[in-house]
Design a protein around this motif. Structure first.
Motif, mmCIF file in Angstrom:
data_model
loop_
_atom_site.group_PDB
_atom_site.id
_atom_site.type_symbol
_atom_site.label_atom_id
_atom_site.label_comp_id
_atom_site.label_asym_id
_atom_site.label_seq_id
_atom_site.Cartn_x
_atom_site.Cartn_y
_atom_site.Cartn_z
ATOM 1 N N GLN A 1 82.404 42.754 -64.447
ATOM 2 C CA GLN A 1 82.486 41.860 -65.610
ATOM 3 C C GLN A 1 82.929 42.581 -66.882
ATOM 4 O O GLN A 1 82.869 42.005 -67.972
ATOM 5 C CB GLN A 1 81.140 41.170 -65.812
ATOM 6 C CG GLN A 1 80.860 40.144 -64.711
ATOM 7 C CD GLN A 1 79.413 39.714 -64.650
ATOM 8 O OE1 GLN A 1 78.540 40.490 -64.263
ATOM 9 N NE2 GLN A 1 79.148 38.485 -65.034
ATOM 10 N N LEU A 2 83.421 43.775 -66.718
ATOM 11 C CA LEU A 2 84.074 44.496 -67.807
ATOM 12 C C LEU A 2 85.548 44.129 -67.741
ATOM 13 O O LEU A 2 86.232 44.430 -66.762
ATOM 14 C CB LEU A 2 83.874 46.001 -67.622
ATOM 15 C CG LEU A 2 84.390 46.941 -68.697
ATOM 16 C CD1 LEU A 2 83.759 46.653 -70.037
ATOM 17 C CD2 LEU A 2 84.103 48.387 -68.283
ATOM 18 N N VAL A 3 86.073 43.433 -68.765
ATOM 19 C CA VAL A 3 87.384 42.792 -68.631
ATOM 20 C C VAL A 3 88.460 43.362 -69.545
ATOM 21 O O VAL A 3 89.630 43.013 -69.393
ATOM 22 C CB VAL A 3 87.262 41.272 -68.875
ATOM 23 C CG1 VAL A 3 86.369 40.629 -67.835
ATOM 24 C CG2 VAL A 3 86.762 40.961 -70.288
ATOM 25 N N ASP A 4 88.114 44.235 -70.484
ATOM 26 C CA ASP A 4 89.081 44.641 -71.500
ATOM 27 C C ASP A 4 88.851 46.109 -71.841
ATOM 28 O O ASP A 4 87.709 46.543 -72.023
ATOM 29 C CB ASP A 4 88.897 43.774 -72.753
ATOM 30 C CG ASP A 4 90.053 43.883 -73.726
ATOM 31 O OD1 ASP A 4 90.311 45.005 -74.209
ATOM 32 O OD2 ASP A 4 90.684 42.854 -74.034
ATOM 33 N N ALA B 1 70.235 45.644 -63.279
ATOM 34 C CA ALA B 1 70.599 44.367 -63.898
ATOM 35 C C ALA B 1 69.368 43.670 -64.460
ATOM 36 O O ALA B 1 69.404 43.093 -65.551
ATOM 37 C CB ALA B 1 71.312 43.476 -62.887
ATOM 38 N N LEU B 2 68.258 43.713 -63.722
ATOM 39 C CA LEU B 2 67.014 43.133 -64.232
ATOM 40 C C LEU B 2 66.557 43.878 -65.473
ATOM 41 O O LEU B 2 66.101 43.264 -66.448
ATOM 42 C CB LEU B 2 65.926 43.185 -63.154
ATOM 43 C CG LEU B 2 66.210 42.462 -61.829
ATOM 44 C CD1 LEU B 2 64.980 42.537 -60.926
ATOM 45 C CD2 LEU B 2 66.624 41.027 -62.059
ATOM 46 N N GLU B 3 66.681 45.191 -65.463
ATOM 47 C CA GLU B 3 66.293 46.003 -66.612
ATOM 48 C C GLU B 3 67.134 45.642 -67.835
ATOM 49 O O GLU B 3 66.646 45.690 -68.973
ATOM 50 C CB GLU B 3 66.468 47.480 -66.271
ATOM 51 C CG GLU B 3 65.991 48.442 -67.331
ATOM 52 C CD GLU B 3 66.155 49.889 -66.901
ATOM 53 O OE1 GLU B 3 65.250 50.697 -67.190
ATOM 54 O OE2 GLU B 3 67.193 50.229 -66.283
ATOM 55 N N THR C 1 69.413 37.226 -65.958
ATOM 56 C CA THR C 1 68.616 36.107 -65.444
ATOM 57 C C THR C 1 69.304 35.394 -64.289
ATOM 58 O O THR C 1 68.743 34.452 -63.727
ATOM 59 C CB THR C 1 68.345 35.090 -66.559
ATOM 60 O OG1 THR C 1 69.590 34.612 -67.086
ATOM 61 C CG2 THR C 1 67.524 35.714 -67.679
ATOM 62 N N ALA C 2 70.498 35.819 -63.930
ATOM 63 C CA ALA C 2 71.200 35.246 -62.783
ATOM 64 C C ALA C 2 72.043 36.342 -62.140
ATOM 65 O O ALA C 2 72.658 37.160 -62.837
ATOM 66 C CB ALA C 2 72.078 34.070 -63.198
ATOM 67 N N LEU C 3 72.082 36.337 -60.799
ATOM 68 C CA LEU C 3 72.817 37.333 -60.039
ATOM 69 C C LEU C 3 73.902 36.649 -59.223
ATOM 70 O O LEU C 3 73.667 35.589 -58.624
ATOM 71 C CB LEU C 3 71.883 38.099 -59.100
ATOM 72 C CG LEU C 3 70.611 38.691 -59.718
ATOM 73 C CD1 LEU C 3 69.760 39.343 -58.636
ATOM 74 C CD2 LEU C 3 70.955 39.688 -60.816
ATOM 75 N N THR D 1 74.307 36.966 -66.994
ATOM 76 C CA THR D 1 74.610 36.829 -65.564
ATOM 77 C C THR D 1 75.300 38.101 -65.100
ATOM 78 O O THR D 1 76.230 38.571 -65.756
ATOM 79 C CB THR D 1 75.515 35.608 -65.316
ATOM 80 O OG1 THR D 1 74.824 34.420 -65.707
ATOM 81 C CG2 THR D 1 75.913 35.506 -63.865
ATOM 82 N N SER D 2 74.863 38.643 -63.968
ATOM 83 C CA SER D 2 75.399 39.924 -63.501
ATOM 84 C C SER D 2 75.914 39.827 -62.072
ATOM 85 O O SER D 2 75.261 39.239 -61.204
ATOM 86 C CB SER D 2 74.327 41.013 -63.554
ATOM 87 O OG SER D 2 74.033 41.376 -64.880
ATOM 88 N N THR D 3 77.072 40.420 -61.845
ATOM 89 C CA THR D 3 77.591 40.585 -60.493
ATOM 90 C C THR D 3 76.946 41.811 -59.858
ATOM 91 O O THR D 3 76.912 42.888 -60.462
ATOM 92 C CB THR D 3 79.117 40.747 -60.517
ATOM 93 O OG1 THR D 3 79.703 39.541 -60.991
ATOM 94 C CG2 THR D 3 79.659 41.065 -59.138
ATOM 95 N N ILE D 4 76.450 41.650 -58.642
ATOM 96 C CA ILE D 4 75.785 42.736 -57.921
ATOM 97 C C ILE D 4 76.580 43.038 -56.662
ATOM 98 O O ILE D 4 76.894 42.130 -55.888
ATOM 99 C CB ILE D 4 74.338 42.353 -57.541
ATOM 100 C CG1 ILE D 4 73.553 41.907 -58.781
ATOM 101 C CG2 ILE D 4 73.643 43.523 -56.847
ATOM 102 C CD1 ILE D 4 73.420 42.962 -59.851
ATOM 103 N N ARG D 5 76.871 44.312 -56.426
ATOM 104 C CA ARG D 5 77.633 44.704 -55.254
ATOM 105 C C ARG D 5 77.209 46.100 -54.815
ATOM 106 O O ARG D 5 76.510 46.817 -55.536
ATOM 107 C CB ARG D 5 79.130 44.707 -55.566
ATOM 108 C CG ARG D 5 79.512 45.593 -56.743
ATOM 109 C CD ARG D 5 81.008 45.802 -56.813
ATOM 110 N NE ARG D 5 81.469 46.544 -55.648
ATOM 111 C CZ ARG D 5 82.751 46.697 -55.318
ATOM 112 N NH1 ARG D 5 83.699 46.138 -56.051
ATOM 113 N NH2 ARG D 5 83.098 47.385 -54.251
ATOM 114 N N ALA D 6 77.623 46.483 -53.614
ATOM 115 C CA ALA D 6 77.417 47.856 -53.160
ATOM 116 C C ALA D 6 78.432 48.754 -53.862
ATOM 117 O O ALA D 6 79.542 48.321 -54.203
ATOM 118 C CB ALA D 6 77.577 47.948 -51.656
#
Length: 591
Positions: free
Chosen positions: A509-512, A345-347, A351-353, A295-300
């Motif tokens: 989603q990079l947390v550490d 993200a698709l590359e 599978t979820a945005l 699952t990926s967060t998409i933003r400008a």
């Protein structure tokens, strides 16, 4: 536990000598029931700390076999021991301060990393068949550039054995807490694996506490937080390996729109799903907020570099004549950066945005009917996301969860609409559909969402399935001029790659920071393997397979102590490579 007399004598002997004399302690030192391997000694007091490994026989540690008989169990036990080791370090630092022995006032010289709310696969504690290793860093003390050998002896031969005894021996641990930590992690991983079969992209457990304490804290809000309540129509239950059953709201595949008034919890719910790609510790409040791993967060992301990305599904016919089938920019705009982020993200296999209108480029998301009347479609190079969100699902199987607070345009293309009212979710899919149908019947302003539905039903060209060649990095794709040292992390948000800084601040989603350091090493490993023939996706997949086989240690350039690393996802490795401003593609990046 007895200390090591030989190591103690050496440190006493070199007391007051030049700092470089600390090199004499390199090698392995045998204590009563563990070995201390000094793998790397810092070159001066201002250099990164020395790297050491505490190595114990499995029988000395005494871990129950049922806790470490699978990969999930080993990850959870490693995480627990890391946290206990860090706590023991803190306990000794406080004791030393109270006793007046911490003359420098800096706290403990020993560290093992600082795990956050997430349970990640780490290098800090290795659990192998023949040994248990705690990988630590030690700031060897000095006065100016002179060795403080007697203080170093107290650290390594007095304090360290006590920390090891308290933190790594099962007989001295809270056995119930350890078993519960493993059980929770295994159950969370099992639930995540069940989401696909259940037709869900995410799950939010009843009673979950989603708000965080503050904008710069990942800890749960203690007072005033409203426990999550699942709407009846979206309520699902899962049976877990431990025998526990959990109930909550399932977020179905397809297109989900989250709406509600300002400050009613829309973005908070999305952020919780964003972090749901990781499992969390007990007491976090999001233990049962689970999202699919891909699952990926998409933003400008204004100003990011883009190299050879096919964004033609969203942007084409630019006045400049630039080929958006292989789009490159040193300074992408809001719309082009968001399009690139989505395609990348698709590359990476997402599978979820997850998309929040507050962090999106408005012209990328929607184009209302009035603007379409004023500016003809053929004069507008941007095909808004609202026209593509359905084909993403029907043609690619990629779901979208979208927060929309200011526009109902997405009602027409939504499979489900969830409204947050004072942090309580309600299923308003039927009401939203009636509004959309009413506007369509009366010719109201629907922001052309119905046009998107017409495009899909008319069987137009397969927007996301036409022949697109994967991006292939050149053999010199990551060849940074003048780079002589391994890439390294500068906190969570920056990788120093030679002279170039790779900015990951927008990679949500990079947390550490330990993940960032692992990604820095991953870039170096990829630079060694790029051959000008394999796609970026194939190269990253192969690298992750190495981690599956050999652990996160496989990323490190060092023998012995690998450094403090945490496993990154494919999505974040892709993100770092894609943001490297000198990235080179085979054939110059063109089709």
């Amino acid at each position: 536990m007895a200390n090591n007399r030989a190591l103690q004598d050496t440190l006493h002997r070199i007391d007051g000598q030049g700092y470089g004399t600390y090199r004499e302690i390199r090698g392995t030192h045998q204590f009563e029931d563990f070995r201390l391997s000094v793998d790397k000694v810092q070159v001066d007091p201002y250099a990164p700390p020395s790297l050491m490994r505490v190595i114990l026989e499995p029988g000395v540690v005494g871990l129950p076999a049922e806790l470490i008989d699978d990969a999930a169990g080993r990850t959870a036990v490693s995480d627990f021991l890391t946290r206990r080791f860090a706590e023991a370090i803190g306990d000794h630092a406080r004791s030393a301060a109270e006793a007046g022995k911490d003359s420098a006032g800096k706290g403990s010289a020993v560290s093992i990393g600082t795990p956050g709310q997430q349970v990640l696969e780490r290098t800090s504690v290795l659990i192998a068949e023949d040994r248990i290793e705690a990988r630590i860093a030690v700031e060897l003390p000095a006065s100016g550039r002179r060795i403080r050998g007697r203080q170093a002896a107290r650290i390594l031969t007095d304090q360290l054995p006590q920390i090891v005894d308290a933190a790594l021996k099962h007989k001295n641990l809270d056995a119930g807490a350890l078993a519960e930590h493993v059980r929770l992690y295994r159950d969370q991983q099992s639930l995540r694996e069940q989401l696909g079969t259940a037709g869900l992209v995410g799950f939010v457990g009843a009673g979950a506490i989603l708000p965080r304490r503050s904008g710069d804290s990942d800890a749960p809000l203690k007072q005033g937080a409203v426990p999550f309540i699942a709407p009846d129509s979206l309520r699902v239950s899962f049976d877990l390996p431990s025998g526990l059953s959990v109930t909550g709201m399932g977020v179905p595949e397809g297109v989900t729109v989250i709406v509600g008034g300002g400050y009613h919890g829309k973005s908070t719910l999305l952020r919780a799903l964003e972090r749901g790609v990781y499992s969390h510790v007990a007491g976090d409040g999001r233990e049962w907020v689970i999202a699919r791993e891909a699952t990926s967060t998409i933003r400008a992301e204004d100003g990011r570099a883009v190299t050879g990305v096919d964004i033609s599904a969203f942007i084409s016919g630019l006045p400049s004549g630039a080929d958006t089938r292989s789009f490159s920019s040193e300074n992408a705009s809001g719309s082009t950066s968001q399009a690139a982020n989505l395609v990348e993200a698709l590359e990476a296999g997402s599978t979820a945005l997850l998309i929040d209108e507050d962090t999106s480029a408005t012209n990328f998301m929607i184009r209302d009917e009035r603007m379409r009347r004023l500016i003809a479609d053929e004069r507008e190079p941007i095909t808004p996301f609202i026209d593509r969100v359905r084909p993403l699902w029907t043609q690619q199987g990629v779901s979208t969860v979208l927060v929309a607070g200011g526009s109902g345009a997405f009602f027409d293309v939504a499979d489900q609409v969830i409204a947050l009212d004072e942090y309580v979710p309600k299923d308003v899919t039927q009401a939203a559909g009636e509004i959309a149908r009413s506007d369509a019947a009366t010719g109201g302003d629907t922001d052309a969402a119905s046009d998107a539905a017409d495009v899909e039903s008319a069987g137009q060209e397969l927007i996301f399935s036409h022949d697109r060649r994967p991006r292939v990095p050149a053999s010199t794709a990551l060849a940074e001029r003048g780079k002589t040292k391994p890439a390294t992390a500068r906190g969570r948000s920056v990788i120093q790659y030679g002279r170039e800084r790779v900015d990951l601040a927008a990679v949500a989603q990079l947390v550490d920071a330990a993940q960032t350091q692992a990604i820095a090493h991953a870039m170096d490993r990829l630079a060694e393997t790029f051959d000008g023939e394999s796609s970026l996706a194939k190269a990253v997949t192969a690298l992750l397979a190495r981690i599956d086989d050999d652990g996160v240690d496989a990323l490190s350039p060092h023998r012995g102590h690998p450094g403090h690393l945490a496993r990154p996802r494919a999505q974040e490795i892709h993100a770092a490579v894609n943001r490297y401003r000198h990235l080179q593609l085979a054939g110059g990046g063109h089709r």
